[in-house]
Design a protein around this motif. Structure first.
Motif, mmCIF file in Angstrom:
data_model
loop_
_atom_site.group_PDB
_atom_site.id
_atom_site.type_symbol
_atom_site.label_atom_id
_atom_site.label_comp_id
_atom_site.label_asym_id
_atom_site.label_seq_id
_atom_site.Cartn_x
_atom_site.Cartn_y
_atom_site.Cartn_z
ATOM 1 N N PRO A 150 -0.823 -16.354 2.339
ATOM 2 C CA PRO A 150 -1.993 -16.155 1.475
ATOM 3 C C PRO A 150 -2.931 -15.056 1.949
ATOM 4 O O PRO A 150 -3.566 -14.378 1.119
ATOM 5 N N GLU A 151 -3.032 -14.839 3.257
ATOM 6 C CA GLU A 151 -3.975 -13.845 3.765
ATOM 7 C C GLU A 151 -3.596 -12.424 3.362
ATOM 8 O O GLU A 151 -4.436 -11.517 3.347
ATOM 9 N N VAL A 152 -2.338 -12.194 3.020
ATOM 10 C CA VAL A 152 -1.897 -10.869 2.586
ATOM 11 C C VAL A 152 -2.703 -10.406 1.377
ATOM 12 O O VAL A 152 -3.061 -9.225 1.262
ATOM 13 N N ALA A 153 -3.021 -11.298 0.458
ATOM 14 C CA ALA A 153 -3.787 -10.936 -0.736
ATOM 15 C C ALA A 153 -5.175 -10.434 -0.365
ATOM 16 O O ALA A 153 -5.669 -9.441 -0.923
ATOM 17 N N THR A 154 -5.817 -11.090 0.585
ATOM 18 C CA THR A 154 -7.154 -10.664 1.012
ATOM 19 C C THR A 154 -7.116 -9.294 1.659
ATOM 20 O O THR A 154 -7.982 -8.447 1.404
ATOM 21 N N LEU A 155 -6.104 -9.055 2.485
ATOM 22 C CA LEU A 155 -5.967 -7.746 3.125
ATOM 23 C C LEU A 155 -5.809 -6.648 2.076
ATOM 24 O O LEU A 155 -6.427 -5.582 2.156
ATOM 25 N N LEU A 156 -4.982 -6.916 1.081
ATOM 26 C CA LEU A 156 -4.704 -5.899 0.062
ATOM 27 C C LEU A 156 -5.939 -5.570 -0.767
ATOM 28 O O LEU A 156 -6.131 -4.417 -1.181
ATOM 29 N N ARG A 157 -6.773 -6.540 -1.026
ATOM 30 C CA ARG A 157 -7.974 -6.280 -1.830
ATOM 31 C C ARG A 157 -8.920 -5.322 -1.110
ATOM 32 O O ARG A 157 -9.575 -4.489 -1.745
ATOM 33 N N VAL A 158 -8.993 -5.436 0.197
ATOM 34 C CA VAL A 158 -9.843 -4.518 0.959
ATOM 35 C C VAL A 158 -9.176 -3.146 1.098
ATOM 36 O O VAL A 158 -9.840 -2.096 1.025
ATOM 37 N N GLN A 159 -7.859 -3.104 1.237
ATOM 38 C CA GLN A 159 -7.143 -1.841 1.417
ATOM 39 C C GLN A 159 -7.131 -0.976 0.163
ATOM 40 O O GLN A 159 -6.641 0.164 0.204
ATOM 41 N N VAL A 160 -7.651 -1.494 -0.930
ATOM 42 C CA VAL A 160 -7.825 -0.677 -2.144
ATOM 43 C C VAL A 160 -8.615 0.593 -1.832
ATOM 44 O O VAL A 160 -8.402 1.654 -2.441
ATOM 45 N N ALA A 212 2.413 -14.351 -2.532
ATOM 46 C CA ALA A 212 3.367 -15.400 -2.902
ATOM 47 C C ALA A 212 4.768 -15.058 -2.414
ATOM 48 O O ALA A 212 5.503 -15.944 -1.938
ATOM 49 N N TYR A 213 5.171 -13.790 -2.524
ATOM 50 C CA TYR A 213 6.516 -13.390 -2.086
ATOM 51 C C TYR A 213 6.696 -13.622 -0.592
ATOM 52 O O TYR A 213 7.713 -14.163 -0.139
ATOM 53 N N PHE A 214 5.709 -13.185 0.208
ATOM 54 C CA PHE A 214 5.808 -13.322 1.662
ATOM 55 C C PHE A 214 5.388 -14.706 2.165
ATOM 56 O O PHE A 214 5.489 -14.988 3.355
ATOM 57 N N ARG A 215 4.874 -15.532 1.241
ATOM 58 C CA ARG A 215 4.417 -16.875 1.617
ATOM 59 C C ARG A 215 3.302 -16.823 2.671
ATOM 60 O O ARG A 215 3.241 -17.651 3.578
ATOM 61 N N ALA A 217 -4.051 -1.439 -9.823
ATOM 62 C CA ALA A 217 -2.726 -2.054 -9.702
ATOM 63 C C ALA A 217 -2.617 -2.884 -8.424
ATOM 64 O O ALA A 217 -2.012 -3.971 -8.432
ATOM 65 N N GLN A 218 -3.198 -2.400 -7.332
ATOM 66 C CA GLN A 218 -3.112 -3.143 -6.079
ATOM 67 C C GLN A 218 -3.867 -4.467 -6.166
ATOM 68 O O GLN A 218 -3.426 -5.481 -5.609
ATOM 69 N N LEU A 219 -4.995 -4.460 -6.849
ATOM 70 C CA LEU A 219 -5.742 -5.709 -7.034
ATOM 71 C C LEU A 219 -4.901 -6.736 -7.795
ATOM 72 O O LEU A 219 -4.936 -7.937 -7.498
ATOM 73 N N MET A 220 -4.135 -6.260 -8.769
ATOM 74 C CA MET A 220 -3.316 -7.181 -9.545
ATOM 75 C C MET A 220 -2.082 -7.646 -8.769
ATOM 76 O O MET A 220 -1.622 -8.777 -8.939
ATOM 77 N N LEU A 221 -1.549 -6.782 -7.908
ATOM 78 C CA LEU A 221 -0.341 -7.128 -7.164
ATOM 79 C C LEU A 221 -0.620 -8.003 -5.940
ATOM 80 O O LEU A 221 0.301 -8.627 -5.406
ATOM 81 N N ALA A 222 -1.872 -8.024 -5.491
ATOM 82 C CA ALA A 222 -2.210 -8.736 -4.253
ATOM 83 C C ALA A 222 -1.721 -10.185 -4.235
ATOM 84 O O ALA A 222 -1.048 -10.609 -3.287
ATOM 85 N N VAL A 267 0.832 -1.204 0.000
ATOM 86 C CA VAL A 267 0.000 0.000 0.000
ATOM 87 C C VAL A 267 0.867 1.255 0.000
ATOM 88 O O VAL A 267 0.613 2.218 -0.738
ATOM 89 N N VAL A 268 1.904 1.252 0.821
ATOM 90 C CA VAL A 268 2.798 2.414 0.901
ATOM 91 C C VAL A 268 3.531 2.627 -0.420
ATOM 92 O O VAL A 268 3.677 3.755 -0.887
ATOM 93 N N PHE A 269 3.975 1.536 -1.034
ATOM 94 C CA PHE A 269 4.664 1.673 -2.323
ATOM 95 C C PHE A 269 3.755 2.307 -3.368
ATOM 96 O O PHE A 269 4.138 3.269 -4.043
ATOM 97 N N LEU A 270 2.549 1.796 -3.509
ATOM 98 C CA LEU A 270 1.627 2.372 -4.488
ATOM 99 C C LEU A 270 1.227 3.790 -4.101
ATOM 100 O O LEU A 270 0.961 4.629 -4.966
#
Length: 499
Positions: free
Chosen positions: A126-136, A121-124, A111-116, A68-71
């Protein structure tokens, strides 16, 4: 507010030094004063939430927040800041900035939806993706925060901002406490900022009356795009500097250890991340006006550094000394592992506080590329330090701050001081009284701590804090009475630190 500014006629007070000092005085009071109240509310809620959540929750949140901070670097605050720095603005300029902000926010949400899934996968995790979709949702509030903030800051109108910030803090704190009590876990950390940003956006937009029709025709917007683009490039390197630790540690360590590290950073960076940036907002607006009026910035910068470091130095030294009883009292037993991390990180924070004061002075002088060079150096210095530090575990990450940030601060001074003709001797003389008093205070507190009998962490913390406050105040009164008088003037009569 949105009409072109016209120079004041001879004899008008607006362009006089007295008028500028009065406007800055009011700005400092409302910006810093409201920030103190807002942060007191936020801290009360935050520390209660920390006691209810697990370090792993903060580790997961840190992983998502890095994306989120990067974007967020591309959200366009730099373009909005061009409205503060420019001598004259028109309604069309404002509509163009609003248009840029809207396009950027929509693009970043996509872009955040696509990067989620890639981040997960990078951090290993899976819940990170769900968090990012809401933080949009955070990105969609940006146009309604950045534009009114710039318009109000241009006029040094921080009273209206204060009310919006206070309302947002109350809403965010209430949301965090409610969700933590209901057992939402990591989602407490996700939803509370969304509520806070939404309330802040509504409040600022109403205060600035900035809800106008955006323009997507950018003819004649070259200056705005150039200034904002330079600041965006600067922010990219700032991201590499400030987030490389999470990027490295998030891959090297589990969420529990990462949560310990990021929460320790939060604790030690309370002053530098919560109180200094609002003062830098005022400084940028004040320095910009001084630059337009061809007034020297160096004396104002030295005075601001003098006053800020008078508060920062004893805070950090005291935090390093009292880390053990402080964490046991405020955060609870599940956070005792952070004690050695906090102790080390606190010793690096004086350098960080001084380092971040320079960007407003160089940016307001129309030289944003200096901050870009500084952040390029910072990205290389800090990332290298974290790569080495990670080989020695989480404690190694803390040691990286102690070794790397003094180097970065020295580089910042070398790049920045010539831009506004600041002499090293003037800066050192401004900081010396508070540094000497803080070192002496630290020695006194350590001596008292060694003589205290066995007692509860809360009682020990109370004794040490009281000793530090009394000894530091007495030392300043005996050896730097003029500094005490200046601080008293700032508090009692709202004398400005800038200008």
């Amino acid at each position: 507010m949105i009409e072109p500014e016209t120079p004041p006629a001879a004899g008008q007070s607006r362009g006089t030094e007295g008028s500028l000092r009065a406007r800055v005085r009011s700005a400092v009071f409302w910006r810093s004063g409201s920030q103190i109240v807002a942060q007191m509310i936020a801290w009360a809620a935050t520390f209660l939430v920390i006691r209810m959540l697990d370090p792993a929750d903060y580790g997961l949140f840190a992983m998502a927040t890095m994306v989120v901070v990067f974007l967020g670097l591309f959200e366009g605050f730099g373009f909005a800041s061009s409205l503060i720095q420019r001598e004259e603005i028109t309604r069309e300029d404002i509509r163009q900035v609003f248009g840029v902000l809207i396009l950027l926010s929509l693009g970043l949400a996509a872009a955040q939806l696509m990067l989620a899934p890639l981040a997960a996968a990078y951090f290993r995790e899976p819940e990170v993706a769900t968090l990012l979709r809401v933080q949009v949702l955070l990105h969609l509030t940006t146009p309604f925060i950045a534009l009114p903030f710039a318009l109000l800051s241009r006029e040094l109108e921080y009273r209206k901002q204060a009310f919006a910030n206070l309302a947002a803090s109350i809403a965010g704190a209430a949301t965090a406490l409610t969700l933590a009590l209901l057992g939402f876990g990591v989602w407490t950390l996700v939803y509370a900022p969304i509520v806070l940003f939404a309330v802040k956006a509504a409040g600022l937009t109403y205060a600035a009356r900035s809800l106008i029709w955006p323009s997507f025709r950018f003819k004649g917007a070259g200056a705005m795009i150039g200034f904002g683009g330079a600041l965006t490039v600067t922010q990219i390197f700032w991201f590499l500097q400030s987030q490389s630790d999470v990027f490295i540690a998030g891959r090297a360590f589990d969420v529990h250890l990462l949560g310990l590290y990021t929460t320790s950073l939060f604790l030690v960076q309370i002053l530098v991340s919560k109180f200094v940036p609002p003062l830098n907002d005022v400084a940028f607006a004040a320095y910009s006006r001084m630059h337009r009026e061809e007034k020297p910035i160096a004396p104002a910068f030295a005075n601001a550094a003098r006053l800020i470091m008078t508060i920062a130095l004893p805070f950090y030294f005291g935090l390093a000394i009292t880390a053990e009883p402080l964490i046991a009292t405020i955060l609870g037993e599940q956070w005792l592992e952070t004690i050695p991390i906090v102790h080390l990180l606190a010793m690096a924070m004086p350098f960080m506080t001084l380092q971040i004061l320079f960007a407003p002075a160089t940016n307001s002088s129309g030289k944003p590329w200096i901050a870009t060079r500084v952040n390029m150096a910072g990205a290389a210095i800090m990332a290298t330090g974290f790569v080495i530090g990670a080989q020695f575990g989480i404690i190694g990450m803390a040691w990286a701050w102690i070794f790397a940030f003094p180097i970065l601060t020295a580089v910042t001074m070398i790049f920045s001081m010539p831009a506004f003709e600041l002499k090293l001797t003037d800066l050192l003389l401004a900081i010396l009284p508070s540094l000497a008093a803080s070192l002496a205070m630290a020695g006194i507190v350590i001596g008292v701590d060694s003589q205290l009998p066995v007692m509860t962490p809360a009682s020990r913390l109370g004794w040490l804090v009281a000793t530090g406050i009394v000894s530091y105040g007495a030392l300043l009164w005996l050896f730097a009475r003029d500094l005490v008088a200046e601080l008293w003037q700032l508090v009692r009569h709202r004398e400005p630190a800038f200008g």
